[in-house]
Structure formats: structure tokens, C-alpha cells
Design an enzyme around this catalytic site. Structure first.
Site, PDB file in Angstrom:
ATOM      1  N   ASP A 194       0.828  -1.205   0.000  1.00 14.88           N
ATOM      2  CA  ASP A 194       0.000   0.000   0.000  1.00 14.88           C
ATOM      3  C   ASP A 194       0.866   1.260   0.000  1.00 14.88           C
ATOM      4  O   ASP A 194       1.892   1.319   0.688  1.00 14.88           O
ATOM      5  CB  ASP A 194      -0.874  -0.013   1.262  1.00 14.88           C
ATOM      6  N   GLU A 235      14.157 -15.536  -0.517  1.00 14.46           N
ATOM      7  CA  GLU A 235      14.492 -16.665   0.360  1.00 14.46           C
ATOM      8  C   GLU A 235      13.423 -17.756   0.218  1.00 14.46           C
ATOM      9  O   GLU A 235      13.626 -18.888   0.610  1.00 14.46           O
ATOM     10  CB  GLU A 235      14.524 -16.218   1.831  1.00 14.46           C
TER      11      GLU A 235
END
Ligand code: NOJ
Length: 511
Positions: A194, A235
Site C-alpha cells: 500500500d 528466500e
């Protein structure tokens, strides 16, 4: 789909308050979404983006988060959210969650501790000052500073219930990195970020001056945050970061999409573009060129929970969208808007990149412009005179009258009675419906990794090929035009006029 699924995905935005209500309180919830997952599977979307579902006082419909690691009771519980993620995955649908890093709720423990004078004060923008520290105008209009009882001021680019976080502080960075991991560990496939360009502020707090660097839009320091988020996403496998970046300058916009930053960002340049052949074509070219330079996938967005629904926009004389130009209540030709919205669906679903569908657009819903001011809930209304409530009205599922099986109670915003022929039930199986158009188009979208090339079909006509055997032709001129040579018509947004393609119509052809 490859692990880089975001490059060509069809992503459906669920606005949880308004999708489906499972417990009869008139507000949509996770139980409702789980019960209606079949709709999204039948539509054929690749992923869902969930607008915020976290605990929140709802000063800004959940974009004022008081705990990022839980679910608001109005929507359900964390275990229901986990069940939804698992069920969506079983249905082959990925889940993108919404993270709001610029601000948190004034009810968040950090802000409460800050008000009580704790070390958390440094996580925000408190200033001691006689007068308001700056004359900035907030993103919803109005001032950006509120004075606390002890006389200090704090910064909020949105409502006073949404204090801005201080991204210079390492604890703020660490907290959001941990929140990302929390949701990636729970199976979230992506994060919608956002207000992604607002995080940093010029610490000297200068006024906004034309021609000078903006004190809180797009400061360079923000890129370092997204580089570290990208490392976290990597990751894990197949996780995407998608930015809400409102930025008129397309070069500055694509800086967010450099290979070590966000994977994608919403194309608001396209969303705000007029229904006009020259402007549309130049917007598409600008988008494709800028994204190609950074190797990021373009996105195509027609609507979301903040903007006037495009059936309504495209039915107006002025078909553009911007928050500065409030067209609420100006005349609308819904039939024309619907015709254009159908053509726009074939446009967005056949351009290179990924396409976003805002819930209800597949039903051809229009903006509800008849909401009584006392029923309006959007904090923007009081500050700007424009409300976003009209695009947030609960979905019509079945039946002949409101609440159209959205809820067994009273919907939190009123639905137009005319939506009786826009329900999922009424449109299912009707080959001329918006819903079946979307289902067919998404089902046929198999050309996504093929090359794009413009096809010259004359003035006012946008036409392009994908690979060697697919073309889309969109007639934005004011007269019917001949089709290029083709083997089959795969899909048309409106009936053809003999061999001719009428105005405001798009067609998909097999060449
Ligand atoms: C953008 C969101 O989409 C909007 O709904 C919200 O009001 C603001 N950011 C503030 O979080």
C-alpha cells in the site's frame, strides 16, 4: 505456470467487506470467501489479492491496521485465513495479501505507547511546535498534522487515525521484515504494498513547492527498503511483491521495478487513460517500453476499491479518472459504459503482462452513485467530497432483490435493485453476459508468452498480434471497420455487423 507466475497472471482483487458474508452481520468475511471460492475457480483466475483483513478500528476500511499478525473478528480468525490459503492453493489459486507500511492504526500498541511517552515515539513523526509544522495537504485532502493533548503534533498523510511511521528507524524496518516472513511462512504467494512510494519524508519538513523535490512522494531512500524486501521474498520460492505506486512520471515509476526491487506495480497511467485511440495507444506503448527497460511485466488495471467503476467511467463524456477531477454525479450512459467495458476486458486480457480484475467487474457492476450521505463510510468523502463507497458495494450473487444472497442480514452498503440481472446466477450460462465473456476470455488466454506486435488497421483502430496466430482488434473509431484476414473469431465483445467490427467492440481472432 512458471514460478514467475506474476508475469502473466490474471489476479482478482477480493475486497473482503463486500465479497460474501458468511455470518449474516452484513459485512463480508473469510467464511463467505471460502464458501464462494468456486466462483473464482470457475472464472479461471490465477491469484487473489485480498484487501486488508487485519484487526482494525476501520477508520479507513482496514487500511488502518492495529495488528498485522492476526485477522479482524469481523472477517474471522487467523486459522480461517490459513484454511482459506490452503483451499485456494488446492484450487490452483495463489494468494496475495495487502501490507500497509506507510502508516498504522492509532490503536496499534506502538502508537498507544508513543502517546504514553515510550521509546515508540521515535517510530512516528512527532514534532514540538507552536503551529502546525507544515502546510502539507494530505492524500485524502485536509491537513496532515494532529496535535496531541501534550501539545506535540504527529504526521498522518491520510486520516488522523493513520499515523505515519518513521522509516528512518531500524525497528520499523525490522518489524515489517518480520511481518513479511510471518505471511510468507503461512503460504502467502505475494504482497501488495500500500502507498508504496510514500514511506520516506524529507526530515527537514519543507513545504511542497512546484518544481522542488516533493517532501514525501517518491524519496530515493524507499528503494533500499524494497531491495531488502526482495531479498526476503527470494528466500522463499515464487513470491511476488506488487506495489501500489501512483506516479505520473513513468521513468520514476519503473524505478520501483528494477530487477532487485518489486516484481510488479499497478498501472494507474492506463487506469486513468481516456477511452480514446491515440491516448490509449500511446499509454500502451509507454507502458511496454518502460517495463521492457527494466525487464518487469506490465500490468493492466481497469478498476479497484479506490476508483470509480469503469462501466460508469466509460459511460461518461469525460472517460478519464483522477482523484483531482471529481466526476461523481455527472451523466452516465450505462449501456455505452458496459459495451466499452466488455471491449476493455478483451483489451486488458490480451496485452502482454498480467491483468487485474476488481471484484464485480466480471459482473459488469457499475458505481452505485445513490448512496445516502449518512450511509457513506469512506473517510475521503468528508475531506474531498468524492466517495469511494460507490465501488465498494457488496456483490450480488443470486435472487431477484437485494441483498442478492450476499448476506442473510443487511448489507453494509446498499445494492442497487437493478443489479438483479447482474448476479452471478443470472449471468451464468448466458452467452451474452459479462461473466461468460470473462470466463471465456480467461479460458482462451493461452498466448501469454508470445510476442506482441501492433497491426496497422487504420485510424481509430487498435490491433495487435500475439505470436503468429492470434490477434485482438479494438475499434475505437466512430464507424464499423473490416476485420483483418482470419481463420476464426474466437471471441467478440459485442455482435459483429455482418463482416464488420462495430465501434467500441473488440474481437479476438485466430489468424
Ligand atoms: C491506498 C488504498 O488502496 C486505499 O484504500 C487507502 O485508503 C490508502 N492507500 C491508505 O492506506
Amino acid at each position: 505456470m512458471t514460478m514467475q507466475w506474476w508475469r502473466d497472471a490474471v489476479i482478482y482483487q477480493v475486497y473482503p467487506r463486500s465479497f460474501a458474508d458468511g455470518d449474516g452481520d452484513g459485512v463480508g468475511d473469510i467464511a463467505g470467501i471460502r464458501a464462494r471460492l468456486g466462483h473464482l475457480r470457475d472464472l479461471g483466475v490465477d491469484a487473489i489479492w485480498m484487501s486488508p483483513w487485519y484487526p482494525s478500528p476501520m477508520a479507513d476500511a482496514g487500511y488502518d491496521v492495529s495488528d498485522f499478525r492476526d485477522i479482524d473478528p469481523v472477517f474471522g480468525s487467523l486459522s480461517e485465513a490459513e484454511a482459506l490459503i490452503a483451499e485456494a492453493h488446492e484450487a490452483g489459486i495463489r494468494i496475495i495479501i495487502d501490507i500497509v507500511p506507510n502508516h498504522i492504526s492509532s490503536e496499534h500498541p506502538w502508537f498507544k505507547a508513543a502517546l504514553a511517552g515510550g521509546k515508540e515515539r521515535d517510530y512516528f513523526w512527532f514534532r514540538k511546535s507552536q503551529n502546525m509544522p507544515t502546510n502539507w495537504t494530505g492524500e485524502f485532502g485536509g491537513t496532515t498534522w494532529t496535535q496531541t493533548p501534550d501539545g506535540d503534533w504527529y504526521l498522518h498523510l491520510f486520516t488522523p487515525e493513520q499515523p505515519d511511521l518513521n522509516w528512518e528507524h531500524p525497528d520499523v524496518r525490522a518489524e515489517f521484515e518480520s511481518i513479511l516472513r510471518f505471511w510468507f511462512d503461512r503460504g502467502a504467494d505475494g504482497i501488495r504494498i500500500d502507498s508504496a512510494a510514500l514511506l520516506f519524508k524529507d526530515t527537514t519538513l519543507p513545504e511542497v513547492v512546484d518544481g522542488e523535490p516533493h517532501p514525501f512522494h517518491d524519496l530515493d531512500a524507499v528503494h533500499d527498503v524494497y531491495r531488502s524486501w526482495r531479498r526476503i521474498a527470494e528466500e522463499y520460492e515464487g513470491r511476488a511483491l506488487i506495489g501500489e505506486v501512483w506516479m505520473p512520471d513513468v521513468e520514476r515509476f519503473t524505478n520501483y521495478l528494477r530487477p532487485d526491487e518489486l516484481h510488479a506495480a499497478f498501472n494507474f497511467d492506463f487506469l486513468g487513460c481516456a477511452w480514446d485511440p491515440y491516448l490509449m495507444r500511446s499509454c500502451i506503448d509507454r507502458t511496454l517500453d518502460a517495463h521492457a527497460r527494466v525487464g518487469a511485466p506490465p500490468t493492466w488495471v481497469l478498476s479497484n476499491h479506490d476508483v470509480t467503476r469503469h462501466v460508469t467511467r466509460y459511460g461518461r463524456t469525460d472517460t478519464t479518472f483522477s482523484f483531482e477531477n471529481n466526476l461523481d454525479g455527472t451523466p452516465v450512459d450505462l449501456e455505452l459504459g458496459t459495451r466499452r467495458a466488455r471491449a476493455a476486458a478483451l483489451l486488458t486480457l490480451s496485452l502482454p503482462g498480467s491483468a487485474y480484475i476488481y471484484q464485480g467487474e466480471e459482473l459488469g457492476l457499475w458505481e452505485n452513485e445513490n448512496i445516502d450521505p449518512d450511509q457513506m463510510q469512506d473517510p475521503m468523502y468528508a475531506r474531498r467530497g468524492h466517495t469511494r463507497d460507490g465501488c465498494r458495494v457488496p456483490l450480488p450473487w443470486s435472487g431477484d432483490e437485494p441483498p442478492f444472497d450476499f448476506t442473510t442480514g443487511v448489507p453494509w452498503l446498499p445494492q442497487p435493485a437493478e443489479w438483479k440481472d447482474r448476479t452471478v446466477q443470472a449471468q451464468t450460462g448466458d452467452p451474452n453476459s459479462m461473466l461468460e465473456l470473462y470466463r471465456s476470455a480467461i479460458g482462451l488466454r493461452t498466448f501469454t508468452d508470445t510476442d506482441f506486435a501492433w497491426l496497422d488497421r487504420g485510424e481509430g483502430v487498435l490491433a495487435w498480434t500475439r505470436g503468429t496466430d492470434f490477434a485482438c482488434v479494438l475499434n475505437l473509431s466512430d464507424a464499423p471497420v473490416p476485420l483483418p484476414e482470419h481463420r476464426d473469431i474466437l471471441l467478440a465483445s459485442s455482435s459483429l455487423d455482418g463482416d464488420l467490427l462495430p465501434r467500441d467492440t473488440a474481437v479476438w481472432l485466430r489468424l
